[in-house]
Design a protein around this motif. Structure first.
Motif, PDB file in Angstrom:
ATOM      1  N   ASP A  23      -6.734  10.723  -4.730  1.00 34.03           N
ATOM      2  CA  ASP A  23      -5.998  10.615  -3.918  1.00 34.03           C
ATOM      3  C   ASP A  23      -6.128   9.302  -3.115  1.00 34.03           C
ATOM      4  N   ARG A  24      -7.198   8.943  -3.787  1.00 34.44           N
ATOM      5  CA  ARG A  24      -7.440   6.937  -2.803  1.00 34.44           C
ATOM      6  C   ARG A  24      -6.607   6.404  -3.343  1.00 34.44           C
ATOM      7  N   LEU A  25      -6.088   6.695  -4.844  1.00 35.13           N
ATOM      8  CA  LEU A  25      -5.249   6.076  -5.768  1.00 35.13           C
ATOM      9  C   LEU A  25      -4.261   5.978  -5.381  1.00 35.13           C
ATOM     10  N   ARG A  26      -3.187   6.489  -4.222  1.00 38.70           N
ATOM     11  CA  ARG A  26      -1.799   7.032  -4.202  1.00 38.70           C
ATOM     12  C   ARG A  26      -1.934   6.723  -3.144  1.00 38.70           C
ATOM     13  N   MET A  27      -3.119   6.942  -2.166  1.00 48.86           N
ATOM     14  CA  MET A  27      -2.758   6.316  -0.462  1.00 48.86           C
ATOM     15  C   MET A  27      -2.780   5.340   0.018  1.00 48.86           C
ATOM     16  N   THR A  28      -1.934   4.423  -0.390  1.00 51.96           N
ATOM     17  CA  THR A  28      -1.824   2.586  -0.034  1.00 51.96           C
ATOM     18  C   THR A  28      -2.877   2.250   0.900  1.00 51.96           C
ATOM     19  N   SER A  29      -2.457   3.269   1.962  1.00 51.61           N
ATOM     20  CA  SER A  29      -2.794   2.859   3.539  1.00 51.61           C
ATOM     21  C   SER A  29      -4.338   2.857   3.761  1.00 51.61           C
ATOM     22  N   PHE A  30      -4.993   3.817   2.538  1.00 48.13           N
ATOM     23  CA  PHE A  30      -6.186   3.467   2.225  1.00 48.13           C
ATOM     24  C   PHE A  30      -6.831   2.139   2.644  1.00 48.13           C
ATOM     25  N   ASN A  31      -6.118   1.869   1.086  1.00 47.54           N
ATOM     26  CA  ASN A  31      -6.659   0.420   0.550  1.00 47.54           C
ATOM     27  C   ASN A  31      -6.469  -0.953   1.232  1.00 47.54           C
ATOM     28  N   ASP A  32      -5.093  -0.742   2.351  1.00 47.63           N
ATOM     29  CA  ASP A  32      -4.567  -1.713   3.084  1.00 47.63           C
ATOM     30  C   ASP A  32      -5.963  -1.535   4.460  1.00 47.63           C
ATOM     31  N   ASN A  33      -6.512  -0.456   4.624  1.00 48.51           N
ATOM     32  CA  ASN A  33      -7.444  -0.135   6.053  1.00 48.51           C
ATOM     33  C   ASN A  33      -8.354  -1.091   5.296  1.00 48.51           C
ATOM     34  N   ALA A  34      -8.704  -1.237   4.281  1.00 48.23           N
ATOM     35  CA  ALA A  34      -9.468  -1.585   3.817  1.00 48.23           C
ATOM     36  C   ALA A  34      -9.963  -2.690   3.292  1.00 48.23           C
ATOM     37  N   HIS A  35      -8.808  -3.441   3.579  1.00 44.93           N
ATOM     38  CA  HIS A  35      -8.899  -4.783   3.091  1.00 44.93           C
ATOM     39  C   HIS A  35      -9.150  -5.798   4.385  1.00 44.93           C
ATOM     40  N   ASP A  36      -8.567  -5.097   5.416  1.00 46.73           N
ATOM     41  CA  ASP A  36      -8.719  -5.400   6.561  1.00 46.73           C
ATOM     42  C   ASP A  36      -9.676  -5.495   6.319  1.00 46.73           C
ATOM     43  N   HIS A  37     -10.502  -4.675   6.476  1.00 46.61           N
ATOM     44  CA  HIS A  37     -12.106  -5.257   6.627  1.00 46.61           C
ATOM     45  C   HIS A  37     -12.729  -5.637   5.989  1.00 46.61           C
ATOM     46  N   ARG A  38     -12.449  -6.490   5.245  1.00 48.32           N
ATOM     47  CA  ARG A  38     -12.493  -7.245   3.769  1.00 48.32           C
ATOM     48  C   ARG A  38     -13.913  -7.398   3.982  1.00 48.32           C
ATOM     49  N   GLU A  39     -13.873  -8.526   5.214  1.00 51.50           N
ATOM     50  CA  GLU A  39     -15.893  -9.312   5.259  1.00 51.50           C
ATOM     51  C   GLU A  39     -16.379  -8.590   5.610  1.00 51.50           C
ATOM     52  N   ARG A  40     -15.878  -7.585   6.408  1.00 50.12           N
ATOM     53  CA  ARG A  40     -17.813  -6.623   6.394  1.00 50.12           C
ATOM     54  C   ARG A  40     -17.818  -5.612   5.316  1.00 50.12           C
ATOM     55  N   LEU A  41     -17.037  -5.167   4.243  1.00 45.73           N
ATOM     56  CA  LEU A  41     -17.206  -4.420   3.274  1.00 45.73           C
ATOM     57  C   LEU A  41     -18.157  -5.441   2.479  1.00 45.73           C
ATOM     58  N   LYS A  42     -17.801  -6.644   2.164  1.00 49.11           N
ATOM     59  CA  LYS A  42     -18.296  -7.108   1.827  1.00 49.11           C
ATOM     60  C   LYS A  42     -19.758  -7.520   0.880  1.00 49.11           C
ATOM     61  N   ARG A  43     -20.718  -7.357   3.166  1.00 45.37           N
ATOM     62  CA  ARG A  43     -21.993  -7.545   3.207  1.00 45.37           C
ATOM     63  C   ARG A  43     -22.410  -5.931   2.546  1.00 45.37           C
TER      64      ARG A  43
END
Length: 687
Positions: free
Chosen positions: A288-308
């Motif tokens: 489901d995550r693989l197909r839901m492109t907006s989930f990954n777009d949302n992660a991209h928007d928070h990438r600086e926090r996620l890198k931590r």
């Protein structure tokens, strides 16, 4: 994963599942030794049951309701000793345990979740958000995660990572990454677990206390299921229960396990020493995550926090031997087993089909449709939709120009039912015998069957199918009408339709994304709800009882029944629809589809049947049979029939299970090889 699990086809850990648990031990306030004993007892039960991850309540080693006793050195010393004992005594238990305890670091007191595996402290997660409203006074005793300076701490004599930015990952169990948050963390608008999920966590743990008041249990349940849906994850919740102080509050010990919006398991509230388990589908979450492109777009928007985020890798020690799946797998993924849910599904599909056809007629200005009626399931459903579309448009049902076209193999049974159905629905009713024109075509081709020779090859069959379609399109030209197609999703998937004929080609197809199993229940729903009247109900029951056949090869006579069985050629539709759902919706490996099919269909008592299926019609399939028909399905779906789907007419999508429209859910090359799928099936499925 153990060697036995790696090679045992029946083990859930081989097929992308993981067993998890939410545990609620009875506690004594300010008695860490007693609480450690209760926690160990449930940890041993979990290990014996094949559980990989177990979550316990918030502050379970001290009890949540210790209040200002948290600042007493004696209590903290006893908690530290109890935690160290748990770490030591759980070393011989497979699986991971997330326990709750107060911890002092840097001169501050933190409300922590401590993650333990095989005698090792993997990490310590402090609570991020401390409630200080209504009955909660946590800020009186604790500080929040953001107040910490150090990123590592000493617990039970071990140096361990510390922070709310920890992801715990087991590379030997693909897809297993979990994140820990504590109680109030899951109630705030932007939760720590949300960031954990965006960073890759598929399993989210919440160690909670949460006293009980009227209506709160339902709210917590919804909170857990909604989090699991929003984050496309599993969500494990364990709340403090019996033994907590009732000086001012009461505690129900709610235990919830949810997955992607579905409640998998929930315990009995107000009970002592609960262990609630469920088998989480990691591969489904990944799909489901693989197909839901907006989930990954949302992660991209928070990438600086996620890198931590910091990743703590460990080799998950799983229980020895195979662990059998206890999760229910629906036999009919397109058809709800529950009557109310099924009726709602049928009602929704019916309205989508009617809306699709009425909009197409309104947009084109065409007021008539032409449809071929065979007396089988698909044309029956299409005729019902056509008739009710006329009702919605305020046009007479006579504008449905229905034709039955008997050929060389048409039985009296289906021909009679076709006429009865047209009459019952009040459509225009016509019969065109295609045998003369078919004989002429066979003669033009020099085919021996033109002279009556019993040469019943593919040419003989397709001449009949082609003649019917040719008549329908020319009738549409003649009457200024639109040809309504009848072919269903199952036939499109299996390629069980002649290219360019009515099952594959039309001006508009109302059935194209409706599988055969659901077509049957749509017609049964029409009967059950008595929408079409008694005359229609009788013939619809007869059609539902008719064997599925193309009726293209003559039998012993028109009263002898069909000489062909579609399911004998392409496989049981109920089983092939199961295979289609999991391949199309999730892209699973063939071995996993076979595993799920065996679990659902391998025993007549497993899975769930729609409750209107009588015992006499309930089938079961062993693994060799499943493998045989899955092999047939893969070859047909991947390699031989895509060119037909690439030329599909317009049709409405009806379900999230997917459609095969080249403009919608499925785009694939027509010349692909099925070798990778077939090789995987042969290599990994016994039998």
């Amino acid at each position: 994963m153990t060697s036995a699990q790696a090679h045992d086809f029946t083990s859930l850990y081989r097929h992308g599942f993981v067993r998890v648990a939410s545990a609620v031990p009875v506690v004594r306030v300010a008695d860490p030794e007693f609480n450690c004993d209760a926690t160990l007892a449930l940890a041993r039960r979990a290990a014996a049951d094949g559980v990989a991850i177990t979550v316990f309540p918030e502050l379970g080693f001290s009890a949540y309701t210790a209040d200002d006793l948290f600042h007493q050195n004696a209590l903290q010393g006893a908690v530290d000793d109890a935690v160290a004992r748990f770490v030591h005594e759980s070393a011989d238990l497979p699986g991971v345990f997330a326990i709750g305890a107060p911890q002092r670091f840097e001169g501050r007191l933190f409300n922590c979740g401590i993650v333990v595996h095989r005698g090792q402290v993997l990490g310590v997660v402090p609570k991020s958000y401390l409630p200080g409203y209504r009955e909660f006074y946590e800020k009186r005793q604790f500080v929040a995660a953001r107040d910490a300076v150090s990123e590592r701490v000493l617990v039970a004599g071990q140096d361990a990572p510390f922070g709310s930015d920890l992801l715990f990952a087991a590379p030997n169990v693909p897809g297993l990454v979990f994140h820990v948050e504590i109680c109030e963390d899951g109630w705030v608008p932007v939760t720590p677990s949300g960031f954990g999920a965006l960073a890759g966590a598929t399993v989210l743990l919440n160690l909670s206390a949460s006293n009980i008041v009227i209506g709160k249990a339902g709210y917590r349940r919804n909170l857990c299921t909604n989090h699991s849906a929003r984050y496309i994850a599993a969500y494990l919740y364990s709340a403090a229960g019996p033994g907590e102080s009732t000086t001012d509050l009461a505690w129900d010990g709610q235990a919830v396990i949810a997955e992607n919006g579905s409640l998998l398991a929930e315990g009995e509230r107000f009970e002592s020493n609960q262990l609630v388990t469920a088998d989480v589908d990691l591969e489904r979450l990944a799909a489901d995550r693989l197909r839901m492109t907006s989930f990954n777009d949302n992660a991209h928007d928070h990438r600086e926090r996620l890198k931590r985020f910091r990743r703590v890798d460990f080799e998950l020690e799983l229980p020895p031997g195979p662990v059998r799946l206890r999760r229910e797998i629906q036999r009919f993924p397109y058809v709800p087993a529950n009557t109310a849910d099924r009726n709602e599904r049928c009602r929704e599909v019916h309205h989508i089909q009617v809306q699709g056809l009425t909009q197409r007629l309104a947009a084109t200005g065409i007021e008539k449709v032409v449809i071929g009626v065979s007396g089988g399931l698909d044309s029956t459903q299409a005729l019902i939709i056509a008739a009710q579309s006329m009702d919605k448009l305020g046009l007479p049902r006579e504008n449905v120009l229905a034709y039955t076209m008997p050929g060389f193999a048409t039985t009296n049974h289906t021909l009679t039912n076709a006429h009865k159905l047209m009459k019952a629905l009040g459509t225009s009713a016509h019969e065109i015998d295609i045998r003369p024109s078919a004989r002429q075509m066979l003669a033009d081709l020099g085919h021996p069957a033109a002279d009556g020779s019993p040469v019943y090859d593919v040419t003989f069959e397709n001449v009949q199918a082609g003649e019917r379609t040719s008549h329908l399109f020319r009738l549409a030209n003649h009457h200024g009408a639109l040809v309504v197609g009848t072919g269903d999703l199952s036939e499109q998937a299996l390629g069980w339709a002649t290219y360019g004929v009515g099952d594959q080609m039309s001006h508009y197809n109302v059935n194209a994304s409706v599988p055969k199993t659901l077509i049957r229940y749509l017609i049964a729903w029409e009967v059950a709800t008595e929408q079409l009247g008694e005359g229609a109900d009788e013939v619809l029951r007869s059609i539902l009882a008719t064997e599925i056949s193309p009726e293209l090869v003559p039998g012993d006579g028109p009263d002898s029944g069909p000489s062909q069985s579609s399911e004998a050629k392409v496989g049981p539709y109920e089983l092939q629809d199961f295979h289609l759902y999991y391949l199309l919706r999730f892209g699973y490996r063939p071995s996993r589809i076979a595993y799920l099919a065996q679990h659902a269909w391998g025993d007549v008592n497993a899975g769930r049947w729609p409750d209107l299926v009588p015992e006499s019609e309930r089938n079961s399939y062993d693994l060799p049979t499943i493998k045989k028909w899955l092999r047939e399905f893969l070859w047909r779906f991947i390699q031989t029939s895509q060119f037909k789907r690439s030329a599909m007419p317009n049709a409405p999508k009806v379900g999230s299970g997917g459609s095969l429209s080249p403009r919608g859910d499925w785009r694939a090359p027509s010349d692909a090889s099925a070798r990778a799928w077939l090789d995987e099936l042969e290599a990994n499925v016994p039998g």
